[in-house]
Design a protein around this motif. Structure first.
Motif, PDB file in Angstrom:
ATOM      1  N   GLN A 157       2.978  73.648  91.497  1.00 29.69           N
ATOM      2  CA  GLN A 157       3.716  72.910  92.516  1.00 29.69           C
ATOM      3  C   GLN A 157       3.566  71.402  92.330  1.00 29.69           C
ATOM      4  O   GLN A 157       4.527  70.651  92.526  1.00 29.69           O
ATOM      5  CB  GLN A 157       3.228  73.331  93.900  1.00 29.69           C
ATOM      6  CG  GLN A 157       3.656  74.737  94.289  1.00 29.69           C
ATOM      7  CD  GLN A 157       3.053  75.196  95.599  1.00 29.69           C
ATOM      8  OE1 GLN A 157       1.987  74.728  96.004  1.00 29.69           O
ATOM      9  NE2 GLN A 157       3.719  76.107  96.285  1.00 29.69           N
ATOM     10  N   VAL A 158       2.381  70.960  91.929  1.00 32.32           N
ATOM     11  CA  VAL A 158       2.170  69.538  91.650  1.00 32.32           C
ATOM     12  C   VAL A 158       3.085  69.082  90.524  1.00 32.32           C
ATOM     13  O   VAL A 158       3.759  68.047  90.614  1.00 32.32           O
ATOM     14  CB  VAL A 158       0.693  69.268  91.283  1.00 32.32           C
ATOM     15  CG1 VAL A 158       0.529  67.880  90.664  1.00 32.32           C
ATOM     16  CG2 VAL A 158      -0.188  69.395  92.509  1.00 32.32           C
ATOM     17  N   MET A 159       3.136  69.856  89.448  1.00 34.52           N
ATOM     18  CA  MET A 159       3.999  69.506  88.324  1.00 34.52           C
ATOM     19  C   MET A 159       5.467  69.521  88.721  1.00 34.52           C
ATOM     20  O   MET A 159       6.244  68.650  88.328  1.00 34.52           O
ATOM     21  CB  MET A 159       3.761  70.472  87.157  1.00 34.52           C
ATOM     22  CG  MET A 159       2.430  70.294  86.465  1.00 34.52           C
ATOM     23  SD  MET A 159       2.219  71.478  85.088  1.00 34.52           S
ATOM     24  CE  MET A 159       3.573  70.977  84.000  1.00 34.52           C
ATOM     25  N   ALA A 160       5.869  70.522  89.521  1.00 37.65           N
ATOM     26  CA  ALA A 160       7.267  70.616  89.950  1.00 37.65           C
ATOM     27  C   ALA A 160       7.658  69.421  90.812  1.00 37.65           C
ATOM     28  O   ALA A 160       8.756  68.871  90.667  1.00 37.65           O
ATOM     29  CB  ALA A 160       7.489  71.923  90.706  1.00 37.65           C
ATOM     30  N   ASP A 161       6.764  69.004  91.710  1.00 39.17           N
ATOM     31  CA  ASP A 161       7.048  67.849  92.556  1.00 39.17           C
ATOM     32  C   ASP A 161       7.201  66.580  91.714  1.00 39.17           C
ATOM     33  O   ASP A 161       8.095  65.762  91.954  1.00 39.17           O
ATOM     34  CB  ASP A 161       5.933  67.653  93.580  1.00 39.17           C
ATOM     35  CG  ASP A 161       5.928  68.718  94.669  1.00 39.17           C
ATOM     36  OD1 ASP A 161       6.945  69.428  94.801  1.00 39.17           O
ATOM     37  OD2 ASP A 161       4.901  68.848  95.364  1.00 39.17           O
ATOM     38  N   ARG A 162       6.345  66.426  90.713  1.00 41.88           N
ATOM     39  CA  ARG A 162       6.422  65.245  89.858  1.00 41.88           C
ATOM     40  C   ARG A 162       7.677  65.282  88.992  1.00 41.88           C
ATOM     41  O   ARG A 162       8.305  64.240  88.748  1.00 41.88           O
ATOM     42  CB  ARG A 162       5.166  65.158  88.990  1.00 41.88           C
ATOM     43  CG  ARG A 162       3.915  64.860  89.800  1.00 41.88           C
ATOM     44  CD  ARG A 162       2.645  64.937  88.971  1.00 41.88           C
ATOM     45  NE  ARG A 162       1.477  64.679  89.803  1.00 41.88           N
ATOM     46  CZ  ARG A 162       0.218  64.847  89.408  1.00 41.88           C
ATOM     47  NH1 ARG A 162      -0.028  65.269  88.172  1.00 41.88           N
ATOM     48  NH2 ARG A 162      -0.786  64.611  90.234  1.00 41.88           N
ATOM     49  N   ALA A 163       8.034  66.471  88.518  1.00 43.24           N
ATOM     50  CA  ALA A 163       9.254  66.601  87.709  1.00 43.24           C
ATOM     51  C   ALA A 163      10.485  66.293  88.541  1.00 43.24           C
ATOM     52  O   ALA A 163      11.427  65.646  88.081  1.00 43.24           O
ATOM     53  CB  ALA A 163       9.351  68.000  87.120  1.00 43.24           C
ATOM     54  N   GLU A 164      10.490  66.738  89.808  1.00 44.44           N
ATOM     55  CA  GLU A 164      11.625  66.480  90.681  1.00 44.44           C
ATOM     56  C   GLU A 164      11.827  64.988  90.894  1.00 44.44           C
ATOM     57  O   GLU A 164      12.961  64.500  90.990  1.00 44.44           O
ATOM     58  CB  GLU A 164      11.422  67.174  92.018  1.00 44.44           C
ATOM     59  CG  GLU A 164      12.613  67.045  92.958  1.00 44.44           C
ATOM     60  CD  GLU A 164      12.429  67.844  94.241  1.00 44.44           C
ATOM     61  OE1 GLU A 164      13.365  67.821  95.075  1.00 44.44           O
ATOM     62  OE2 GLU A 164      11.378  68.478  94.405  1.00 44.44           O
ATOM     63  N   ALA A 165      10.742  64.238  90.946  1.00 41.56           N
ATOM     64  CA  ALA A 165      10.839  62.793  91.154  1.00 41.56           C
ATOM     65  C   ALA A 165      11.478  62.093  89.966  1.00 41.56           C
ATOM     66  O   ALA A 165      12.079  61.020  90.117  1.00 41.56           O
ATOM     67  CB  ALA A 165       9.441  62.213  91.410  1.00 41.56           C
ATOM     68  N   GLY A 166      11.381  62.686  88.770  1.00 43.63           N
ATOM     69  CA  GLY A 166      11.922  62.026  87.586  1.00 43.63           C
ATOM     70  C   GLY A 166      13.093  62.707  86.943  1.00 43.63           C
ATOM     71  O   GLY A 166      13.702  62.174  86.017  1.00 43.63           O
TER      72      GLY A 166
END
Length: 219
Positions: free
Chosen positions: A207-216
């Motif tokens: 979920q941390v990775m998905a949130d960061r990917a969504e931001a970029g």
């Protein structure tokens, strides 16, 4: 591909059709896990490397075909970061290794094709045969919440040959816009531990990775 991958640096002056190489590297670096995400488990960053399409294709069964696929999908650049146990840490080690990857594509459509290709490979894989050192192997597909627009999670668990430990390997591949991400976590517990041990930690990382990917991500 759903496996541990070794990446090498690309050329900084290649803009890849989606911003300069340095910009892409910075963007990918903002999407993967960091030592702050793993330090509580005595894991430290052991390697960090970028990959061009040519570099990622090397070592595959058919490098020319793989390179053609990357180019057709519009893959631009990838980053792989590996975390291993801190040799200075004391106490029991649960997680034996974590890999956090992210790759940029020109658009969401090509990224989705790459994601689907990886899922097809995973669904066809002989997971029990991939871990011959384990007995009582179980393969479980998990459907997580809040992890990308498309996600596939497979958990392989089995008892070590000496009967002392339960080993669990989680592999999660997911897509957010034009970003394809991959997370692998290897863990070890006592043999009588539940087969869902550590699932919450892996879900948190995904979920941390998905949130960061969504931001970029775009598209």
């Amino acid at each position: 591909m759903i496996s541990y991958l070794a990446f090498a640096s690309g050329d900084d002056d290649d803009d890849g059709g989606g911003g300069g190489r340095e910009e892409q590297q910075a963007l990918l670096g903002s999407m993967v896990l960091t030592e702050d995400d793993t330090s509580g488990l005595s894991l430290i960053e052991a390697s960090r490397s970028f990959s061009t399409n040519e570099e990622s294709a090397q070592g595959t069964r058919d490098p020319a075909e793989t390179l053609a696929q990357f180019e057709a999908w519009g893959r631009q650049l990838g980053l792989s970061v590996a975390f291993l146990p801190d040799s200075q840490a004391t106490g029991q080690r649960t997680f034996l290794g974590v890999q956090s990857d992210a790759s940029l594509y020109e658009d969401a459509q090509g990224c989705s094709l790459s994601y689907s290709h990886d899922v097809d490979l995973a669904e066809e894989a002989d997971w029990a045969g991939s871990f011959p050192e384990l007995t009582e192997v179980e393969v479980t597909e998990i459907t997580p919440d809040n992890v990308g627009e498309e996600v596939y999670w497979v958990r392989v668990s089995g008892v070590t040959s000496d009967g002392q430990n339960l080993q669990i390997v989680d592999q999660v591949v997911f897509r957010v816009g034009n970003v394809r991400a991959f997370l692998r976590a290897d863990a070890q517990y006592l043999a009588n531990a539940p087969r869902n041990s550590g699932e919450g930690q892996v879900l948190f990382w995904a979920q941390v990775m998905a949130d960061r990917a969504e931001a970029g991500a775009t598209g």
